[in-house]
Design an enzyme around this catalytic site. Structure first.
Site, PDB file in Angstrom:
ATOM      1  N   HIS B   9       0.827  -1.198   0.000  1.00  0.00           N
ATOM      2  CA  HIS B   9       0.000   0.000   0.000  1.00  0.00           C
ATOM      3  C   HIS B   9       0.868   1.258   0.000  1.00  0.00           C
ATOM      4  CE1 HIS B   9      -3.060  -2.847   1.135  1.00  0.00           C
ATOM      5  NE2 HIS B   9      -3.983  -1.906   1.154  1.00  0.00           N
ATOM      6  N   SER B  10       2.070   1.130   0.547  1.00  0.00           N
ATOM      7  CA  SER B  10       2.893   2.301   0.790  1.00  0.00           C
ATOM      8  C   SER B  10       4.244   2.183   0.083  1.00  0.00           C
ATOM      9  CB  SER B  10       3.115   2.438   2.301  1.00  0.00           C
ATOM     10  OG  SER B  10       4.311   3.129   2.566  1.00  0.00           O
TER      11      SER B  10
END
Lengths: 221, 247
Positions: B9-10
């Protein structure tokens, strides 16, 4: 009864209405998601559907607008995949991609074709998310909606009646997720504590069917 | 060498995890592609980015995909519908950081997709072992059999040495053992005689780390196969040398 089909323009209107509903209820969806998820469902769906309408909703004089149902849904699915970010991207994305594949290169859908496309979409959601009935997911609103749609069509209902029945069943399915303990997605980390909250995915799915019923229920222009 | 795709996600999480894994590689690292974030700074994942990353680092030996959680897994699975490569692609169920470390280290050591997939799957073993949780001490069934049989087979070569490097068999020395073992035609196992753990397959990063061997522990290196003697001598020398960590 007029010819009972759904046109490409009506499908676009359905998506526009869905965008409108998720945008109006963005805060509510996010509030539901903050209770049992990561508080981004409202903003994710709004961003995704806004991107979809930017892609398909304006009339393109250069001919880039989809003229066939499969092109339309492929474009919708891919746009959701690339713009949503959260799990609803691949889930709703797969839903529309499968709908497009099953609908094929046509310009209208009759009741049976609409049902087949939606069923294929549901099959895609199940394949992607491995969800079953009672897992507290979008499946719990979508599966009963399609059953109601089919039941209505089987007893001679037209698209308007059938999609209204689907919306009612989706709402009931959504409401039935409240006491459930989540078995899929971020909410499943909460175990028993996920009970007592509506599932955000089932809630946005009910909006999808509300949008469809709204759109087809309008008097033809 | 297989390629590695990291889905998160990051972007910052993915970059940091890859940086950590590369710390443990001594030679040429594998090709690594990150598919993280959903564009415009949105925390999330995008299946088309994952597909592009797979195509970018694909090799005939294959690609392994490591993911963080939630939509990363859905996006990785969906990416398989969009990829152009016909090379094998494996989605790993490994925990994110441990899986990336295992995959990067083993890929650099020339391990196959099957081996890396298996090791990544067992990537929790080392941590469980350190916490005294039940842990399968041998990662590979094949090697387990030969490990047990190895001690009794005539012609098996063994050596016992004391670990002299300050931190024992942590990931970097374990990785160098895995890499060294891959150069010989031999089945090699290592047991910690001080703690009574093992034997584990010496080509298993997570197996070695699950020994939890510390400085001062005596390890037994055992090998069978055509190059058993060479392999044992090499590992013995590395152990005496403190895996290059005594400087």
């Amino acid at each position: 009864m007029t010819t009972d089909t759904v046109s490409l323009d009506q499908l676009v209107a359905w998506l526009a209405r869905f965008r409108e509903l998720v945008s109006q209820q963005q805060g509510y969806l996010t509030e539901l998601d903050s209770a049992i998820g990561d508080a981004d469902h409202g903003s994710n769906m709004t961003r995704g559907m806004t991107a979809v309408m930017e892609k398909i909703g304006v009339s393109h004089d250069d001919g880039t607008q989809a003229t066939l149902v499969d092109e339309l849904f492929k474009s919708v699915g891919m746009t959701l995949v690339t713009s949503v970010g959260g799990a609803s991207g691949p889930l709703y994305g797969t839903f529309f991609l499968r709908m497009g594949t099953t609908a094929g290169p046509v310009t209208t859908l009759d009741g049976a074709a609409l049902s087949a496309a939606l069923r294929a979409g549901l099959g895609g959601v199940v394949a992607r998310g491995k969800a079953e009935a009672g897992d507290k997911t979008m499946f719990d609103a979508m599966a009963p909606a399609l059953d109601a749609l089919d039941a209505s069509l089987a007893t001679g209902g037209d698209c308007v009646t059938a999609t209204a029945a689907a919306f009612s069943a989706a709402k009931a399915g959504r409401d039935a997720t409240e006491p459930l303990v989540a078995r899929k997605g971020r909410a499943s980390y909460l175990g028993e504590r996920s009970s007592g909250h509506l599932d955000p995915g089932a809630t946005s799915t009910a909006l999808l069917f509300e949008a469809l019923a709204d759109t087809l229920g309008q008097a033809p222009a | 060498m297989i390629g590695i795709v990291v889905v998160s996600h990051s972007p910052r999480l993915a970059e940091a995890a890859v940086e950590l894994a590369l710390e443990m590689v001594t030679g040429v690292p594998p090709a690594i592609a990150i598919a993280a974030g959903a564009g415009d700074g949105v925390i999330g994942t995008d299946a088309t980015k994952v597909a592009a990353a797979i195509d970018k680092v694909s090799t005939p030996e294959g690609v392994i995909v490591l993911m963080d959680l939630g939509s990363a897994v859905l996006s990785a699975a969906m990416a398989l519908e969009f990829i152009e490569t016909d090379n094998p692609v494996r989605l790993s169920d490994a925990p994110f950081v441990e899986g990336i470390v295992a995959a990067v280290v083993l890929a650099a050591a020339g391990a196959s997709l099957d081996e890396i997939s298996r090791e990544a799957h067992h990537a929790m073993d080392a941590k469980q072992g350190q916490l005294d949780l039940p842990v399968p001490v041998v990662a590979s069934p094949d090697d387990a059999e030969s490990a047990i049989a190895g001690s009794a087979i005539a012609g098996s070569v063994t050596a016992e040495e004391t670990l002299v490097n300050p931190d024992g068999l942590h990931s970097r020395p374990a990785a160098s053992i895995v890499k060294a073992v891959s150069l010989f035609d031999a089945k090699v196992t290592i047991a910690d005689l001080t703690t009574g753990t093992g034997p584990v397959a010496a080509n298993s990063l997570m197996g070695l780390m699950s020994l939890g061997s510390r400085t001062g522990d005596v390890i037994r290196i055992s090998a069978t196969g055509p190059q058993a003697a060479e392999a044992v001598e090499r590992l013995r020398a590395m152990t005496v040398d403190g895996f290059g960590e005594l400087r």
